[in-house]
Write an enzyme that holds these catalytic residues in place. Structure first.
Site, short mmCIF file in Angstrom:
data_model
loop_
_atom_site.label_atom_id
_atom_site.label_comp_id
_atom_site.label_asym_id
_atom_site.label_seq_id
_atom_site.Cartn_x
_atom_site.Cartn_y
_atom_site.Cartn_z
N ASP A 1 -42.35 -35.13 10.73
CA ASP A 1 -40.92 -35.48 10.61
C ASP A 1 -40.22 -35.22 11.94
O ASP A 1 -40.74 -34.49 12.80
CB ASP A 1 -40.23 -34.67 9.51
CG ASP A 1 -38.77 -35.11 9.30
OD1 ASP A 1 -38.50 -36.33 9.36
OD2 ASP A 1 -37.89 -34.25 9.11
N SER A 2 -39.03 -35.79 12.07
CA SER A 2 -38.23 -35.56 13.27
C SER A 2 -37.76 -34.11 13.33
O SER A 2 -37.37 -33.64 14.39
CB SER A 2 -37.03 -36.48 13.27
OG SER A 2 -36.24 -36.22 12.13
N CYS B 1 -40.67 -39.10 7.20
CA CYS B 1 -39.43 -39.43 7.91
C CYS B 1 -39.18 -40.90 7.66
O CYS B 1 -39.97 -41.76 8.08
CB CYS B 1 -39.64 -39.17 9.41
SG CYS B 1 -38.23 -39.64 10.42
N GLU C 1 -29.87 -29.85 10.71
CA GLU C 1 -30.69 -29.28 11.80
C GLU C 1 -29.98 -28.08 12.45
O GLU C 1 -30.62 -27.14 12.87
CB GLU C 1 -31.01 -30.34 12.86
CG GLU C 1 -32.00 -31.40 12.41
CD GLU C 1 -33.44 -30.89 12.30
OE1 GLU C 1 -33.89 -30.13 13.16
OE2 GLU C 1 -34.12 -31.25 11.31
N CYS D 1 -33.74 -40.45 3.12
CA CYS D 1 -33.96 -39.59 4.29
C CYS D 1 -34.49 -38.27 3.74
O CYS D 1 -33.92 -37.73 2.78
CB CYS D 1 -32.65 -39.36 5.03
SG CYS D 1 -32.75 -38.07 6.30
N HIS E 1 -34.35 -35.37 4.78
CA HIS E 1 -33.45 -34.21 4.88
C HIS E 1 -32.55 -34.10 3.63
O HIS E 1 -32.10 -33.00 3.29
CB HIS E 1 -32.53 -34.31 6.10
CG HIS E 1 -33.18 -33.97 7.41
ND1 HIS E 1 -34.16 -34.73 7.98
CD2 HIS E 1 -32.96 -32.92 8.27
CE1 HIS E 1 -34.51 -34.20 9.14
NE2 HIS E 1 -33.81 -33.10 9.34
N1 DGL Z 1 -35.82 -36.86 7.86
C1 DGL Z 1 -35.62 -38.03 8.68
C2 DGL Z 1 -35.58 -39.28 7.81
O1 DGL Z 1 -36.15 -39.26 6.77
C3 DGL Z 1 -34.41 -37.80 9.49
C4 DGL Z 1 -34.32 -38.75 10.64
C5 DGL Z 1 -33.49 -38.28 11.78
O2 DGL Z 1 -33.96 -37.41 12.51
O3 DGL Z 1 -32.38 -38.82 11.95
O4 DGL Z 1 -35.04 -40.29 8.11
#
Ligand code: DGL
Length: 274
Positions: A7-8, A70, A162, A194, A196
């Protein structure tokens, strides 16, 4: 027999938690690109390059199969990665398809033509990059007809999570839900597109009201991964170590992860020499 989870940043931990609970015997290696989050405001070339870098790092850990936990990377980079970059003996899978299969009540691998489904009005909440990719609508159109999708780019939510600012994140979620409900007052289902967002699932549900079914990915992805590995056990890679890797500050990332998942999470630097 390791599997990689990419993931990011911290969001993929919602998927990591579900897959480790569903497949406790599998050592999962997590890679959070916290130094470069959020991805949702980056361009496609940037997201492609960062995602490939993370996936390669997971291959180095003996993970022949990597799940892009992600949506932004799944929506923006995955197709190009699969078509041009992933070698034959490795797999990179995204998190979109299991969710769309659940929404359209399909089994894995059901390639029959698109058909009418029960749900007609779907609210999609995702990052700006995922929304503008229209990948969700494209994948849905392969499986269902007559579904109206209203998408809300949820700017700022990933940044707030974050940064560990859950009060700001909650306020932003409420205003994004309000904005969407002005355009689509009665959705039957809402998709948290997403990884998150499950950290704020109760806020989405509260703001949407009890009549809206909220589709959240972690459990759906865990079920679909268990099914995939039962059919394709050869993609359990040679790795044996469970690890949590980050491109950010391992101490800070570990502290936030511990706060979110309410259990001790110890991160290591993904590139210690850098
Ligand atoms: N968890 C990522 C997603 O599902 C977040 C992406 C981001 O870093 O903007 O899209």
């Amino acid at each position: 027999m390791a599997v990689g989870i990419f993931d990011s940043g911290l969001g993929g931990l919602t998927v990591w938690e579900a897959v480790t609970a569903r497949l406790p015997e599998v050592p999962f290696v997590y890679y959070g690109d916290n130094a470069h989050a959020p991805y949702g405001v980056r361009d496609a070339a940037d997201i492609f390059a960062l995602t490939c870098r993370g996936v390669e790092r997971l291959w180095d850990e003996g993970c022949d199969l990597v799940i892009l936990a992600c949506n932004t990377a799944s929506a923006v980079a995955l197709k190009k990665m699969q078509e041009t970059w992933v070698p034959k003996h490795k797999r990179v899978l995204g998190v979109f398809v299991p969710m769309i299969e659940a929404l359209t009540e399909r089994q894995w691998g059901d390639n029959s033509p698109p058909r009418e489904v029960a749900v007609k009005h779907v609210a999609l909440f995702a990052t700006p990059a995922t929304v503008s990719s229209r990948a969700f609508q494209r994948e849905l159109a392969f499986r269902a007809i007559g579904v109206d999708v209203e998408a809300q780019p949820c700017g700022g939510v990933v940044d707030a999570i974050e940064a560990g600012d859950m009060i700001l994140a909650e306020a932003l979620v409420r205003s994004h839900v309000e904005a969407l409900l002005r355009r689509m007052p009665n959705p039957e289902a809402a998709v948290l597109g997403c990884t998150h967002y499950p950290l704020l699932e109760h806020v989405f549900q509260d703001a949407l009201g009890p009549k809206v079914s909220v589709y959240s990915q972690p459990r759906l992805v865990a079920e679909s991964l268990a099914d995939y590995l039962a059919r394709r056990p050869e993609f359990l890679g040679p790795g044996t170590q469970r690890r949590l890797l980050t491109t950010g500050d391992p101490k800070k990332v570990g502290a936030k992860a511990t706060q979110f998942l309410k259990r001790a999470m110890t991160f290591e630097a993904a590139f210690p020499e850098a």
